[in-house]
Write an enzyme that holds these catalytic residues in place. Sequence first.
Site: not given
Length: 387
Positions: A103, A51, A200, A175
């Site tokens: 978005y 982690r 993406k 973004d």
Amino acid sequence: MSKKQLKFNTKTIHGGQQPDKAYGAVMPPIYQTSTFAQSTPGGHRGFEYSRSANPTRTALENSLASIENGTYGLAFASGLAAIDAIIKLLKPGDEVISTNDLYGGSYRLFKKVFENYGIVFHFVGMTDPSSIGSFINDRTKIIWVETPTNPMMNIIDIKSVSELAKKNRVWLAVDNTFATPYLQNPLDLGADIVMHSATKYLGGHSDVVAGAIVVNKKELADQLYFIQNASGAILGPMDSFLVLRGIKTLHVRMQRHCENGTEIAKFLKGHDKVEKVYWPGFSEHPNHNVARNQMRDFGGMISFVPKGGTYKDALKIIENLKVFTLAESLGGVESLAGHPASMTHASIPKEEREKSGVVDALIRLSVGIEDAEDLKNDLDQALNGLD
């Protein structure tokens, strides 16, 4: 030549990378382990628990920093997990100025989650950066930008907004999912934080869900690393490997996305069944000149409205497509079609959606890397099916 001086096409393959220290593997191995042996408490080789850090994820994070011309990269379990970490930099009462055309998942996270914790969000049209200034006050901490925006393809002048942000000592977060580092590098234009849904274009093959953040300042990076470790929304080693592999072909894929995007945008613009096409490569597109200056090309994302502009017609078109796939997401090698009002932006109230142009008839295309003639023929038969 140092790896920081490499051209972009070379950075995607070599940037921030080195052969694996164990056996010299050229491609970073998938370190599918949760923990690492220590010789004494704190005596380890830089990794103790996955982690906190994992060698495969670190290789990806170094690559992300390299292709965005940044210093520090962080990889997350999704793009929204990356955004979540950024907003966790704030405290109750702090304010964020966000573009009003963004978005739907980002809007939902801002409005439905973080507003409950006292963070204040203002949604503002940013095609004219001067419209932002009146919303800035001493509680403003972040200006949130998408460019091109999703799904209206609006262009925001990153450099101008960064000057405003610096003047007011506010972070600028961009973004960069639609553009990718192939087309623009927000950190070079003055942004403090660049974020990606690496699901993406960076992954590029519709086989992974991931998020990314890149910054230059160590103090900011340390805060984000702390949040990443404390909140735990990290990217696993297998997914890190997939994104890293995707990045190695980003430049060749993006070249084809852009070539095909240009052909499809022009085809749609000339089609007698299409009313309006949104694509920043058109000279009449709002802020086209800004796009020319801050982007290297115009990308493969296009939105359009069929003539008549009805919900029923939009659904009929996308249901009749054969090569384009009706699906969520974007940026894969295959071409996708979506209906923002009922899919990606359904979480935004209809009244708010339509203020920014997301009408019920709007169709969004992610143009893939297939043969452009096949894509045009597919769109043509679907559009002509309205007769």
